[in-house]
Design a protein around this motif. Structure first.
Motif, short mmCIF file in Angstrom:
data_model
loop_
_atom_site.label_atom_id
_atom_site.label_comp_id
_atom_site.label_asym_id
_atom_site.label_seq_id
_atom_site.Cartn_x
_atom_site.Cartn_y
_atom_site.Cartn_z
N GLU A 1 0.83 -1.20 -0.05
CA GLU A 1 -0.01 0.06 0.03
C GLU A 1 0.97 1.31 -0.01
O GLU A 1 0.87 2.33 -0.76
CB GLU A 1 -0.89 0.13 1.32
N ASN A 2 2.05 1.35 0.75
CA ASN A 2 2.98 2.47 0.86
C ASN A 2 3.64 2.54 -0.59
O ASN A 2 3.69 3.88 -1.10
CB ASN A 2 3.85 2.07 1.95
N ALA A 3 4.19 1.52 -1.00
CA ALA A 3 4.60 1.44 -2.43
C ALA A 3 3.63 2.00 -3.48
O ALA A 3 3.98 2.89 -4.45
CB ALA A 3 5.22 0.22 -2.86
N SER A 4 2.48 1.75 -3.35
CA SER A 4 1.36 2.20 -4.42
C SER A 4 1.28 3.82 -4.40
O SER A 4 1.07 4.32 -5.16
CB SER A 4 0.07 1.36 -4.02
N ARG A 5 1.20 4.10 -2.87
CA ARG A 5 0.91 5.29 -2.67
C ARG A 5 2.08 6.28 -3.27
O ARG A 5 2.01 7.44 -4.05
CB ARG A 5 1.01 5.83 -1.45
N ASN A 6 3.20 5.91 -3.31
CA ASN A 6 4.40 6.52 -4.07
C ASN A 6 4.42 6.56 -5.33
O ASN A 6 4.87 7.41 -6.05
CB ASN A 6 5.83 5.90 -3.54
N VAL A 7 3.97 5.40 -5.83
CA VAL A 7 3.93 5.35 -7.35
C VAL A 7 2.80 6.39 -7.97
O VAL A 7 3.10 6.90 -8.77
CB VAL A 7 3.39 3.84 -7.75
N VAL A 8 1.54 6.40 -6.95
CA VAL A 8 0.39 7.52 -7.50
C VAL A 8 1.09 8.74 -7.44
O VAL A 8 1.07 9.79 -8.24
CB VAL A 8 -0.76 7.13 -6.31
N ARG A 9 2.01 9.17 -6.38
CA ARG A 9 2.72 10.38 -6.29
C ARG A 9 3.55 10.79 -7.44
O ARG A 9 3.76 11.80 -7.89
CB ARG A 9 3.79 10.29 -4.92
N MET A 10 4.32 9.67 -8.18
CA MET A 10 5.27 9.81 -8.98
C MET A 10 4.35 10.13 -10.43
O MET A 10 4.62 10.85 -11.32
CB MET A 10 6.13 8.69 -9.25
N VAL A 11 3.27 9.38 -10.40
CA VAL A 11 2.47 9.64 -11.68
C VAL A 11 1.70 11.20 -11.76
O VAL A 11 1.61 11.70 -12.68
CB VAL A 11 1.27 8.30 -11.55
N ASN A 12 1.19 11.42 -10.61
CA ASN A 12 0.85 12.75 -10.43
C ASN A 12 2.02 13.60 -10.74
O ASN A 12 1.74 14.93 -11.36
CB ASN A 12 0.24 12.99 -8.82
N LEU A 13 3.09 13.61 -10.19
CA LEU A 13 4.15 14.46 -10.58
C LEU A 13 4.49 14.64 -12.03
O LEU A 13 4.71 15.48 -12.64
CB LEU A 13 5.62 14.12 -9.92
N ALA A 14 4.38 13.25 -12.60
CA ALA A 14 4.59 13.30 -14.31
C ALA A 14 3.76 14.16 -14.83
O ALA A 14 3.90 14.63 -16.01
CB ALA A 14 4.88 11.72 -14.70
N GLU A 15 2.38 13.68 -14.44
CA GLU A 15 1.19 14.51 -15.18
C GLU A 15 1.24 16.11 -15.01
O GLU A 15 0.87 16.69 -15.92
CB GLU A 15 0.07 13.86 -14.62
N ASP A 16 1.58 16.38 -13.77
CA ASP A 16 1.61 18.02 -13.54
C ASP A 16 2.94 18.50 -14.53
O ASP A 16 2.73 19.61 -15.04
CB ASP A 16 1.91 18.09 -12.03
N LEU A 17 4.23 17.67 -14.63
CA LEU A 17 5.23 18.30 -15.31
C LEU A 17 4.64 18.42 -16.89
O LEU A 17 5.13 19.36 -17.55
CB LEU A 17 6.47 17.49 -15.14
N ASP A 18 4.04 17.52 -17.23
CA ASP A 18 3.51 17.31 -18.65
C ASP A 18 2.46 18.60 -18.97
O ASP A 18 2.48 19.12 -20.03
CB ASP A 18 2.78 16.02 -18.94
N GLU A 19 1.58 18.80 -18.06
CA GLU A 19 0.80 19.96 -17.96
C GLU A 19 1.21 21.04 -18.13
O GLU A 19 1.24 22.15 -19.03
CB GLU A 19 -0.37 19.60 -16.98
N ILE A 20 2.33 21.25 -17.31
CA ILE A 20 3.13 22.62 -17.30
C ILE A 20 3.83 22.72 -18.64
O ILE A 20 3.70 23.93 -19.27
CB ILE A 20 4.15 22.78 -16.29
N SER A 21 4.17 21.77 -19.14
CA SER A 21 5.07 21.77 -20.54
C SER A 21 4.07 22.00 -21.62
O SER A 21 4.39 22.86 -22.45
CB SER A 21 5.86 20.36 -20.79
N ARG A 22 2.95 21.65 -21.63
CA ARG A 22 1.88 21.88 -22.73
C ARG A 22 1.26 23.27 -22.60
O ARG A 22 1.05 23.81 -23.39
CB ARG A 22 0.86 21.03 -22.67
N LEU A 23 1.43 23.78 -21.30
CA LEU A 23 0.75 25.03 -21.05
C LEU A 23 1.83 26.14 -21.53
O LEU A 23 1.42 27.13 -22.23
CB LEU A 23 0.49 25.37 -19.67
N GLU A 24 3.01 25.75 -21.05
CA GLU A 24 4.13 26.62 -21.66
C GLU A 24 4.36 26.88 -23.23
O GLU A 24 4.50 27.82 -23.84
CB GLU A 24 5.52 26.30 -20.97
#
Length: 349
Positions: free
Chosen positions: A163-186
């Motif tokens: 469960e802890n590993a899964s939460r960290n995977v979700v955190r990485m996915v969210n981070l990647a999605e946020d970075l991708d969104e910023i790149s597309r906005l820029e």
């Protein structure tokens, strides 16, 4: 009054030739008191001196100045620039050329300073990015190693580690999605679908969405008295929903227990609408205010990381608002609270 400060090469040549010609002509008149001879000698001396001085100035002095200009612009001259070097530049005085060079030096100095700041920002961004990814990766690696070393034999412990590993995977996915969104906005790759909508209705919808989080800390969410009258804005509704959601999540996360979040909506000049959200939470120190919209910038790294954020929420908000051609602002004081807001276009018919 005649001024010699900003003489062009032609004017300087004529002025110098005149100074030479007058005494020579007077001397010839003294030796042979004939006005005709004196006048002819004046004309011949003036023309000869003018041509010689101008040739020397343009061939040896202004040629060097032209090289300086070419060095300044550091490009192969176009036909237009060659015309400038040949006909317009020689008309300039030395002081005007000096002013041009000083202006160029100031511009280059500003550019160098900007490059230094950008380089420092780039290094800090890469360090933060590496740290943000490294933390969950190491956590996941630790849980997996523990499972391989025998923790799998204990079902309860294995489940907790997974469960802890899964939460960290979700955190990485969210981070990647946020970075991708910023790149597309820029890059402008993410289009905006603008429409007219009532901003108060959208704020109430986001209040309702976050009601579980705000209720858990007994935080009251409201619209400021006098700002309830429906005001329409012209913007991408879902993008603005994301902005409001991010701002309210931060206000709920750092607001005080039994506190409040108040939304204010104002028409500013008939063409724009100001939306602000105020809380009575911990506030932000003054030295952090200029940087809170930077990617990964955190005023309290430990607490914000424990809260599960990616450190990109405010940066995304800023990019969305700027994509609308508007601006964000923030006011805050430690232990008093924070007000953060943005402007949008008013309703369009």
């Amino acid at each position: 009054m005649f001024k010699t400060k900003n003489l062009s090469p032609q004017q300087l040549s004529a002025f110098t030739a005149l100074i030479l010609s007058v005494p020579i002509s007077i001397g010839i008149w003294v030796l042979r008191p004939s006005w005709v001879i004196a006048l002819v000698s004046f004309i011949v001396t003036f023309i000869g001196s003018y041509l010689m001085i101008r040739f020397v100035l343009e061939s040896f002095i202004y040629r060097k100045i032209k090289l300086i200009y070419k060095f300044i612009y550091q490009t192969k001259a176009s036909k237009r620039e060659e015309t400038y070097y040949k006909y317009i530049l020689p008309q300039k005085g030395i002081d005007e050329v000096r002013a041009d060079v000083e202006k160029w030096a100031e511009q280059r100095s500003a550019e160098i300073e900007s490059l230094k700041k950008n380089e420092a920002y780039r290094k800090e961004f890469l360090q933060n990015l590496a740290h943000e990814f490294k933390t969950p990766i190491f956590a996941i690696q630790g849980y997996i190693d523990s499972l391989l070393d025998g923790a799998m034999e204990n079902p309860e412990l294995a489940k907790r580690f997974l469960e802890n590993a899964s939460r960290n995977v979700v955190r990485m996915v969210n981070l990647a999605e946020d970075l991708d969104e910023i790149s597309r906005l820029e890059s402008g790759e993410q289009p905006l679908y603008k429409q007219n909508f009532i901003i108060q209705e959208l704020i109430k919808e986001v209040y309702e969405t976050l009601s579980i989080k705000t209720s858990a800390r007994n935080i009251r969410c409201s619209i400021k008295k006098g700002c309830e009258y429906p005001i329409a804005v012209f913007a991408d509704k879902e993008k603005i929903r994301q902005v409001i959601n991010n701002l309210l999540e931060n206000a709920a996360k750092y607001g005080k227990q039994d506190g409040s979040i108040v939304a204010s909506i104002y028409k500013t000049d008939g063409e724009h609408v100001l939306i602000e959200f105020s809380d009575d939470g911990i506030g932000i120190a003054e030295e952090h205010l200029p940087r809170i919209f930077e990617r990964f910038y955190r005023t309290d790294r430990g607490r914000s990381r424990d809260g599960g954020g990616t450190g990109l929420g405010l940066a995304i908000c800023k990019h969305i608002i700027e994509a609308h051609g508007q601006t964000m602002h923030v006011r805050s004081k430690v232990d008093v609270g924070t007000t953060i807001g943005f402007t949008l276009d008013a309703r369009r018919d």
